[in-house]
Scaffold this motif. Structure first.
Motif, PDB file in Angstrom:
ATOM      1  N   LYS A   2      45.672  23.524  22.813  1.00 52.68           N
ATOM      2  CA  LYS A   2      45.003  24.750  23.246  1.00 52.68           C
ATOM      3  C   LYS A   2      44.815  25.691  22.063  1.00 52.68           C
ATOM      4  O   LYS A   2      45.609  25.698  21.125  1.00 52.68           O
ATOM      5  CB  LYS A   2      45.820  25.444  24.338  1.00 52.68           C
ATOM      6  N   THR A   3      43.750  26.493  22.144  1.00 54.03           N
ATOM      7  CA  THR A   3      43.463  27.440  21.072  1.00 54.03           C
ATOM      8  C   THR A   3      43.684  28.868  21.552  1.00 54.03           C
ATOM      9  O   THR A   3      43.420  29.193  22.716  1.00 54.03           O
ATOM     10  CB  THR A   3      42.002  27.315  20.590  1.00 54.03           C
ATOM     11  N   ILE A  20      54.396  32.803  16.261  1.00 52.36           N
ATOM     12  CA  ILE A  20      54.896  32.599  17.630  1.00 52.36           C
ATOM     13  C   ILE A  20      54.026  31.593  18.373  1.00 52.36           C
ATOM     14  O   ILE A  20      54.528  30.662  19.008  1.00 52.36           O
ATOM     15  CB  ILE A  20      54.936  33.943  18.396  1.00 52.36           C
ATOM     16  N   LEU A  21      52.717  31.773  18.289  1.00 50.87           N
ATOM     17  CA  LEU A  21      51.803  30.901  19.043  1.00 50.87           C
ATOM     18  C   LEU A  21      51.798  29.471  18.507  1.00 50.87           C
ATOM     19  O   LEU A  21      51.694  28.517  19.282  1.00 50.87           O
ATOM     20  CB  LEU A  21      50.398  31.499  19.054  1.00 50.87           C
ATOM     21  N   GLN A  22      51.942  29.319  17.210  1.00 50.70           N
ATOM     22  CA  GLN A  22      52.005  27.966  16.655  1.00 50.70           C
ATOM     23  C   GLN A  22      53.286  27.261  17.087  1.00 50.70           C
ATOM     24  O   GLN A  22      53.293  26.065  17.324  1.00 50.70           O
ATOM     25  CB  GLN A  22      51.842  27.997  15.137  1.00 50.70           C
ATOM     26  N   GLU A  23      54.377  28.021  17.243  1.00 50.60           N
ATOM     27  CA  GLU A  23      55.619  27.444  17.767  1.00 50.60           C
ATOM     28  C   GLU A  23      55.436  26.993  19.217  1.00 50.60           C
ATOM     29  O   GLU A  23      56.100  26.072  19.677  1.00 50.60           O
ATOM     30  CB  GLU A  23      56.766  28.461  17.680  1.00 50.60           C
ATOM     31  N   LEU A  24      54.511  27.657  19.941  1.00 53.26           N
ATOM     32  CA  LEU A  24      54.207  27.285  21.324  1.00 53.26           C
ATOM     33  C   LEU A  24      53.102  26.219  21.380  1.00 53.26           C
ATOM     34  O   LEU A  24      52.558  25.938  22.441  1.00 53.26           O
ATOM     35  CB  LEU A  24      53.775  28.528  22.119  1.00 53.26           C
ATOM     36  N   GLU A  25      52.786  25.659  20.210  1.00 56.76           N
ATOM     37  CA  GLU A  25      51.825  24.560  20.057  1.00 56.76           C
ATOM     38  C   GLU A  25      50.375  24.961  20.347  1.00 56.76           C
ATOM     39  O   GLU A  25      49.603  24.182  20.895  1.00 56.76           O
ATOM     40  CB  GLU A  25      52.269  23.352  20.879  1.00 56.76           C
ATOM     41  N   PHE A  26      50.024  26.176  19.959  1.00 58.02           N
ATOM     42  CA  PHE A  26      48.636  26.621  20.018  1.00 58.02           C
ATOM     43  C   PHE A  26      48.008  26.489  18.641  1.00 58.02           C
ATOM     44  O   PHE A  26      48.666  26.737  17.625  1.00 58.02           O
ATOM     45  CB  PHE A  26      48.541  28.105  20.424  1.00 58.02           C
ATOM     46  N   GLU A  27      46.746  26.107  18.618  1.00 62.61           N
ATOM     47  CA  GLU A  27      45.952  26.198  17.405  1.00 62.61           C
ATOM     48  C   GLU A  27      45.463  27.645  17.393  1.00 62.61           C
ATOM     49  O   GLU A  27      44.994  28.153  18.414  1.00 62.61           O
ATOM     50  CB  GLU A  27      44.785  25.235  17.506  1.00 62.61           C
ATOM     51  N   THR A  28      45.576  28.338  16.270  1.00 64.93           N
ATOM     52  CA  THR A  28      45.214  29.753  16.244  1.00 64.93           C
ATOM     53  C   THR A  28      44.005  30.022  15.357  1.00 64.93           C
ATOM     54  O   THR A  28      43.783  29.356  14.351  1.00 64.93           O
ATOM     55  CB  THR A  28      46.386  30.630  15.751  1.00 64.93           C
ATOM     56  N   VAL A  29      43.234  31.015  15.784  1.00 57.50           N
ATOM     57  CA  VAL A  29      42.111  31.547  15.028  1.00 57.50           C
ATOM     58  C   VAL A  29      42.342  33.044  15.011  1.00 57.50           C
ATOM     59  O   VAL A  29      42.854  33.609  15.984  1.00 57.50           O
ATOM     60  CB  VAL A  29      40.764  31.216  15.727  1.00 57.50           C
ATOM     61  N   GLU A  30      41.985  33.714  13.902  1.00 54.38           N
ATOM     62  CA  GLU A  30      42.238  35.146  13.804  1.00 54.38           C
ATOM     63  C   GLU A  30      40.958  35.937  13.588  1.00 54.38           C
ATOM     64  O   GLU A  30      40.010  35.437  12.981  1.00 54.38           O
ATOM     65  CB  GLU A  30      43.198  35.426  12.642  1.00 54.38           C
ATOM     66  N   ASP A 107      57.776  40.234  21.111  1.00 56.64           N
ATOM     67  CA  ASP A 107      58.513  39.164  20.443  1.00 56.64           C
ATOM     68  C   ASP A 107      58.138  37.832  21.087  1.00 56.64           C
ATOM     69  O   ASP A 107      57.332  37.791  22.020  1.00 56.64           O
ATOM     70  CB  ASP A 107      60.028  39.410  20.472  1.00 56.64           C
ATOM     71  N   SER A 108      58.717  36.782  20.602  1.00 56.53           N
ATOM     72  CA  SER A 108      58.401  35.436  21.073  1.00 56.53           C
ATOM     73  C   SER A 108      58.663  35.295  22.569  1.00 56.53           C
ATOM     74  O   SER A 108      57.866  34.709  23.299  1.00 56.53           O
ATOM     75  CB  SER A 108      59.234  34.416  20.299  1.00 56.53           C
ATOM     76  N   GLU A 109      59.765  35.854  23.033  1.00 55.29           N
ATOM     77  CA  GLU A 109      60.139  35.764  24.442  1.00 55.29           C
ATOM     78  C   GLU A 109      59.079  36.394  25.349  1.00 55.29           C
ATOM     79  O   GLU A 109      58.718  35.836  26.389  1.00 55.29           O
ATOM     80  CB  GLU A 109      61.472  36.485  24.661  1.00 55.29           C
ATOM     81  N   ILE A 110      58.583  37.555  24.965  1.00 52.87           N
ATOM     82  CA  ILE A 110      57.576  38.269  25.764  1.00 52.87           C
ATOM     83  C   ILE A 110      56.284  37.464  25.821  1.00 52.87           C
ATOM     84  O   ILE A 110      55.717  37.263  26.900  1.00 52.87           O
ATOM     85  CB  ILE A 110      57.314  39.685  25.186  1.00 52.87           C
ATOM     86  N   ILE A 111      55.814  36.989  24.675  1.00 57.72           N
ATOM     87  CA  ILE A 111      54.569  36.207  24.654  1.00 57.72           C
ATOM     88  C   ILE A 111      54.744  34.925  25.465  1.00 57.72           C
ATOM     89  O   ILE A 111      53.889  34.576  26.276  1.00 57.72           O
ATOM     90  CB  ILE A 111      54.115  35.901  23.209  1.00 57.72           C
TER      91      ILE A 111
END
Length: 121
Positions: A2-3, A20-30, A107-111
């Motif tokens: 997922k992105t 945080i999102l990459q740790e949750l296995e997301f591909e990220t774009v900024e 933080d990571s927990e909230i996201i």
């Protein structure tokens, strides 16, 4: 994979969110503002958007309104992530099509909790 499009004018916030999102296995774009985010969304519609409110060029709410007008613009899960925490802003965001709302600082927990709540993870 997922992105997630991370939209914030703060490079530090984008960096923290990306980690945080990459740790949750997301591909990220900024994107640093709403216009950059709109261009990125037109090029490739993300699965999720982590969206700041106050940015130069085009703010988060303006971006959200334009996103929802695009073909498949109703598909991304949009989570506002902002310091604007009064009820009026939250209602305005939800009325414009936001799915969730996170207050800064986060933080990571909230996201993780919010993304799980809307079925992204």
């Amino acid at each position: 994979m997922k992105t997630c499009l991370i939209v914030d004018d703060s490079k530090v916030i984008r960096m923290v969110a990306r980690k945080i999102l990459q740790e949750l296995e997301f591909e990220t774009v900024e994107a640093a503002d709403g216009q950059e985010a709109l261009d990125a969304s037109k090029a490739s519609m993300p699965d999720a958007v982590l969206l700041d409110w106050n940015m130069p060029v085009m703010n988060g709410l303006e971006y959200l309104v334009e996103l929802r007008k695009l073909p498949n613009g109703d598909k991304p899960i949009v989570v506002f992530c902002t310091t604007e925490n009064d009820l009026e802003h939250i209602q305005e965001a939800m009325s414009a099509g936001a799915n969730e709302y996170i207050m800064k600082p986060f933080d990571s927990e909230i996201i993780q909790a919010k993304f799980a709540q809307v079925g992204l993870i």
